[in-house]
Design an enzyme around this catalytic site. Structure first.
Site, PDB file in Angstrom:
ATOM      1  N   HIS A 133     -10.152 -29.153 -50.955  1.00 23.67           N
ATOM      2  CA  HIS A 133     -10.304 -27.739 -50.593  1.00 23.67           C
ATOM      3  C   HIS A 133     -10.384 -26.900 -51.869  1.00 23.67           C
ATOM      4  O   HIS A 133      -9.530 -26.056 -52.138  1.00 23.67           O
ATOM      5  CB  HIS A 133      -9.134 -27.292 -49.730  1.00 23.67           C
ATOM      6  CG  HIS A 133      -9.029 -27.993 -48.418  1.00 23.67           C
ATOM      7  ND1 HIS A 133      -8.504 -29.260 -48.295  1.00 23.67           N
ATOM      8  CD2 HIS A 133      -9.385 -27.610 -47.167  1.00 23.67           C
ATOM      9  CE1 HIS A 133      -8.520 -29.616 -47.014  1.00 23.67           C
ATOM     10  NE2 HIS A 133      -9.053 -28.632 -46.316  1.00 23.67           N
ATOM     11  N   SER A 162     -10.848 -33.179 -45.309  1.00 21.18           N
ATOM     12  CA  SER A 162      -9.827 -32.496 -44.522  1.00 21.18           C
ATOM     13  C   SER A 162      -9.522 -33.319 -43.267  1.00 21.18           C
ATOM     14  O   SER A 162      -9.181 -34.492 -43.366  1.00 21.18           O
ATOM     15  CB  SER A 162     -10.269 -31.064 -44.206  1.00 21.18           C
ATOM     16  OG  SER A 162      -9.182 -30.285 -43.745  1.00 21.18           O
ATOM     17  N   GLU A 185      -5.335 -35.228 -51.348  1.00 20.64           N
ATOM     18  CA  GLU A 185      -5.577 -33.800 -51.558  1.00 20.64           C
ATOM     19  C   GLU A 185      -4.983 -33.069 -50.369  1.00 20.64           C
ATOM     20  O   GLU A 185      -4.710 -33.668 -49.334  1.00 20.64           O
ATOM     21  CB  GLU A 185      -7.081 -33.519 -51.691  1.00 20.64           C
ATOM     22  CG  GLU A 185      -7.908 -33.771 -50.440  1.00 20.64           C
ATOM     23  CD  GLU A 185      -7.933 -32.603 -49.467  1.00 20.64           C
ATOM     24  OE1 GLU A 185      -7.938 -31.433 -49.903  1.00 20.64           O
ATOM     25  OE2 GLU A 185      -7.927 -32.853 -48.248  1.00 20.64           O
TER      26      GLU A 185
END
Length: 315
Positions: free
Chosen positions: A284, A119, A220
């Site tokens: 995630h 992230s 992602e």
């Protein structure tokens, strides 16, 4: 079609392997989070490890886990501490990019060790790749993943990668319950780089932007609707970052309908004639598989395989 790396491509340095016991450090370079210290200690002890919690983990400064000074100090201290065998981040959120121009990359390089997160932590992966040159790991966060009771491949992939059980020549396993999609077939050899798509785009035009020459891009994301994924990919295209790629591995794009995503990926990459494989369970998602960023890999999108072409840890 096989795409081979340029002559300038060389492997990032492997880091020392995590042994079957030792001390794992936890830092919070991004957002704040409430750590259940007793639960975390018990979880680590059950697997043979101690846990060193750095001070900033317990701090909160608005949407940041402590001030920039606190978070930077913890990052440096965790790498410099000879007792800490690996570093895992508490959570993502926001805040990591604020540290990039203040990090002592020579210190990190001298004390290279497994560094794990995803992230917002993507900013650190990109900067370490560019200025310290060792392999880092796109893998679980302490709170959301290891303590979050995610599916078993999350933990087994994490430890197998850091302990060196996945060696050069190994094909990375992917759970059969989660089918992959070959968007564009082909084989590519290159350095696996990337992470969170929004963060990759946010670093464009800075000294920490992704180096795509000879790279296999991994992306992602979460909380980004399809049109914003389109916008982010278009930004990368217009910045000249897609034309020099060797291949693309797409992880979990949480909240986006799979068929619509794959149509967008085909529109984006078809003209480049590079292999594109979609649906890899990293990011995630549950499970969240660990990937070695900066490592040389072989992507066979037709066979839906990702193989290591170098050892990512050393004993």
């Amino acid at each position: 079609m096989t795409v081979r790396p340029t002559h300038t491509l060389c492997p990032h340095r492997a880091v020392p392997a995590l042994s079957s016991e030792g001390l794992i450090g936890v830092i919070a370079p991004a957002g704040p989070g409430a750590l259940d210290t007793d639960k975390a200690l018990q979880w680590m002890r059950a697997r043979g490890y101690g846990l060193k919690v750095f001070p900033g983990v317990y701090e909160k400064d608005g949407y940041l886990a402590g001030s920039d000074e606190v978070r930077l100090r913890d990052l440096h201290a965790a790498f410099a501490d000879p007792q800490v065998a690996a570093i895992i981040c508490l959570r993502g959120g926001y805040g990591t990019p604020r540290l990039l121009d203040r990090i002592d990359y020579d210190l990190l390089s001298r004390h290279a060790k497994p560094f794990v997160g995803y992230s917002d932590i993507t900013a650190l992966h990109l900067a370490i790749s560019r200025y310290a040159g060792f392999v880092t790991f796109h893998g679980p966060l302490l709170n959301a993943d290891l303590l979050g009771d995610k599916e078993p491949p999350t933990v087994t992939s994490f430890f197998a990668m850091l302990r060196g059980q996945i060696k050069a020549g190994s094909v990375l396993s992917h759970p059969v319950a989660y089918p992959l999609t070959t968007v564009e077939p082909g084989i590519a050899h290159g350095r696996l780089l990337g992470g969170n798509l929004a963060m990759i785009a946010a670093t464009l035009g800075t000294p920490y932007e992704i180096e795509v020459e000879g790279a296999i891009l991994f992306i992602e994301d979460i909380n980004e609707p399809l049109y914003r994924i389109d916008r982010l990919l278009t930004q990368m295209r217009l910045a000249g970052k897609l034309a020099r790629l060797r291949g693309v591995l797409v992880g979990d794009i949480a909240g986006v309908e799979v068929a619509a995503l794959n149509r967008l990926l085909k529109q984006t990459f078809e003209s480049l004639r590079i292999p594109v494989l979609s649906g890899w369970r990293s990011g995630h998602c549950d499970p969240n598989l660990t990937l070695p960023l900066g490592a040389l890999v072989r992507l066979d999108a037709g066979k839906q395989e990702l193989m290591l072409e170098q050892d990512v840890v050393t004993r």
